[in-house]
Design a protein around this motif. Structure first.
Motif, PDB file in Angstrom:
ATOM      1  N   ARG A 151       0.833  -1.211   0.000  1.00 10.49           N
ATOM      2  CA  ARG A 151       0.000   0.000   0.000  1.00 10.49           C
ATOM      3  C   ARG A 151       0.866   1.259   0.000  1.00 10.49           C
ATOM      4  N   GLN A 152       1.932   1.273   0.800  1.00 14.75           N
ATOM      5  CA  GLN A 152       2.819   2.435   0.861  1.00 14.75           C
ATOM      6  C   GLN A 152       3.458   2.724  -0.494  1.00 14.75           C
ATOM      7  N   VAL A 153       3.975   1.695  -1.146  1.00 16.16           N
ATOM      8  CA  VAL A 153       4.641   1.927  -2.428  1.00 16.16           C
ATOM      9  C   VAL A 153       3.627   2.314  -3.507  1.00 16.16           C
ATOM     10  N   ILE A 154       2.436   1.756  -3.464  1.00 19.90           N
ATOM     11  CA  ILE A 154       1.397   2.121  -4.428  1.00 19.90           C
ATOM     12  C   ILE A 154       1.017   3.590  -4.251  1.00 19.90           C
ATOM     13  N   GLU A 155       0.757   4.008  -3.026  1.00 23.19           N
ATOM     14  CA  GLU A 155       0.364   5.400  -2.777  1.00 23.19           C
ATOM     15  C   GLU A 155       1.461   6.378  -3.185  1.00 23.19           C
ATOM     16  N   ALA A 156       2.722   6.062  -2.849  1.00 22.40           N
ATOM     17  CA  ALA A 156       3.828   6.946  -3.213  1.00 22.40           C
ATOM     18  C   ALA A 156       4.002   7.017  -4.727  1.00 22.40           C
ATOM     19  N   THR A 157       3.860   5.895  -5.398  1.00 19.52           N
ATOM     20  CA  THR A 157       4.028   5.865  -6.849  1.00 19.52           C
ATOM     21  C   THR A 157       2.893   6.588  -7.544  1.00 19.52           C
ATOM     22  N   ARG A 158       1.665   6.382  -7.099  1.00 24.23           N
ATOM     23  CA  ARG A 158       0.533   7.074  -7.720  1.00 24.23           C
ATOM     24  C   ARG A 158       0.636   8.589  -7.576  1.00 24.23           C
ATOM     25  N   MET A 160      12.038   4.191 -10.994  1.00 24.28           N
ATOM     26  CA  MET A 160      12.807   3.092 -10.413  1.00 24.28           C
ATOM     27  C   MET A 160      13.935   3.581  -9.499  1.00 24.28           C
ATOM     28  N   GLN A 161      14.287   4.870  -9.590  1.00 21.69           N
ATOM     29  CA  GLN A 161      15.355   5.441  -8.767  1.00 21.69           C
ATOM     30  C   GLN A 161      14.833   6.202  -7.549  1.00 21.69           C
ATOM     31  N   THR A 162      13.520   6.290  -7.380  1.00 18.19           N
ATOM     32  CA  THR A 162      12.960   7.052  -6.261  1.00 18.19           C
ATOM     33  C   THR A 162      13.249   6.362  -4.928  1.00 18.19           C
ATOM     34  N   ALA A 163      13.215   7.147  -3.868  1.00 17.34           N
ATOM     35  CA  ALA A 163      13.476   6.610  -2.529  1.00 17.34           C
ATOM     36  C   ALA A 163      12.472   5.524  -2.158  1.00 17.34           C
ATOM     37  N   HIS A 164      11.200   5.704  -2.530  1.00 22.63           N
ATOM     38  CA  HIS A 164      10.208   4.690  -2.150  1.00 22.63           C
ATOM     39  C   HIS A 164      10.423   3.375  -2.907  1.00 22.63           C
ATOM     40  N   MET A 165      10.969   3.433  -4.118  1.00 23.85           N
ATOM     41  CA  MET A 165      11.256   2.187  -4.830  1.00 23.85           C
ATOM     42  C   MET A 165      12.487   1.490  -4.260  1.00 23.85           C
ATOM     43  N   VAL A 166      13.484   2.250  -3.862  1.00 23.21           N
ATOM     44  CA  VAL A 166      14.663   1.660  -3.225  1.00 23.21           C
ATOM     45  C   VAL A 166      14.243   0.972  -1.924  1.00 23.21           C
ATOM     46  N   GLN A 167      13.393   1.636  -1.153  1.00 29.67           N
ATOM     47  CA  GLN A 167      12.883   1.049   0.088  1.00 29.67           C
ATOM     48  C   GLN A 167      12.053  -0.197  -0.212  1.00 29.67           C
ATOM     49  N   TRP A 168      11.179  -0.133  -1.223  1.00 32.47           N
ATOM     50  CA  TRP A 168      10.327  -1.268  -1.613  1.00 32.47           C
ATOM     51  C   TRP A 168      11.184  -2.462  -2.010  1.00 32.47           C
TER      52      TRP A 168
END
Length: 99
Positions: free
Chosen positions: A23-30, A66-74
């Motif tokens: 849910r966190q990665v979906i919300e950040a990506t959207r 793909m380089q965003t902080a939330h993707m690195v965390q995911w």
């Protein structure tokens, strides 16, 4: 338009832990400016199987995502949750038409 489709798997016993992380990665990506759609869906017949669909304005936007902080965390969190069977494909497409 860039279309991303695929799937990955978590152990069924880890799904309760995986849902809030997804849910966190979906919300950040959207919330990303050039994300048109970003979706994960649990397969009804196969516990732990997650289907992926994404739409991006361009390949450059997908690459930046793909380089965003939330993707690195995911990437780190999904490994800790036991992600396996990751099969993701990227396609270039037109805008599409209703079926």
């Amino acid at each position: 338009m860039i279309v991303v489709v695929g799937q990955f798997r978590f152990p069924a016993a880890r799904m309760e832990q995986a849902r809030p992380v997804m849910r966190q990665v979906i919300e950040a990506t959207r919330a990303e400016q050039c994300c048109v759609q970003y979706n994960y869906g649990e397969d009804v017949l196969d516990p732990g199987l997650i289907r992926v669909s994404e739409f991006w304005q361009s390949r450059e936007h997908l690459d930046a995502h793909m380089q965003t902080a939330h993707m690195v965390q995911w990437q780190r969190e999904r490994a800790e949750l036991g992600l396996s069977g990751r099969e993701i494909l990227v396609f270039e497409a037109d805008q599409g038409v209703p079926l």
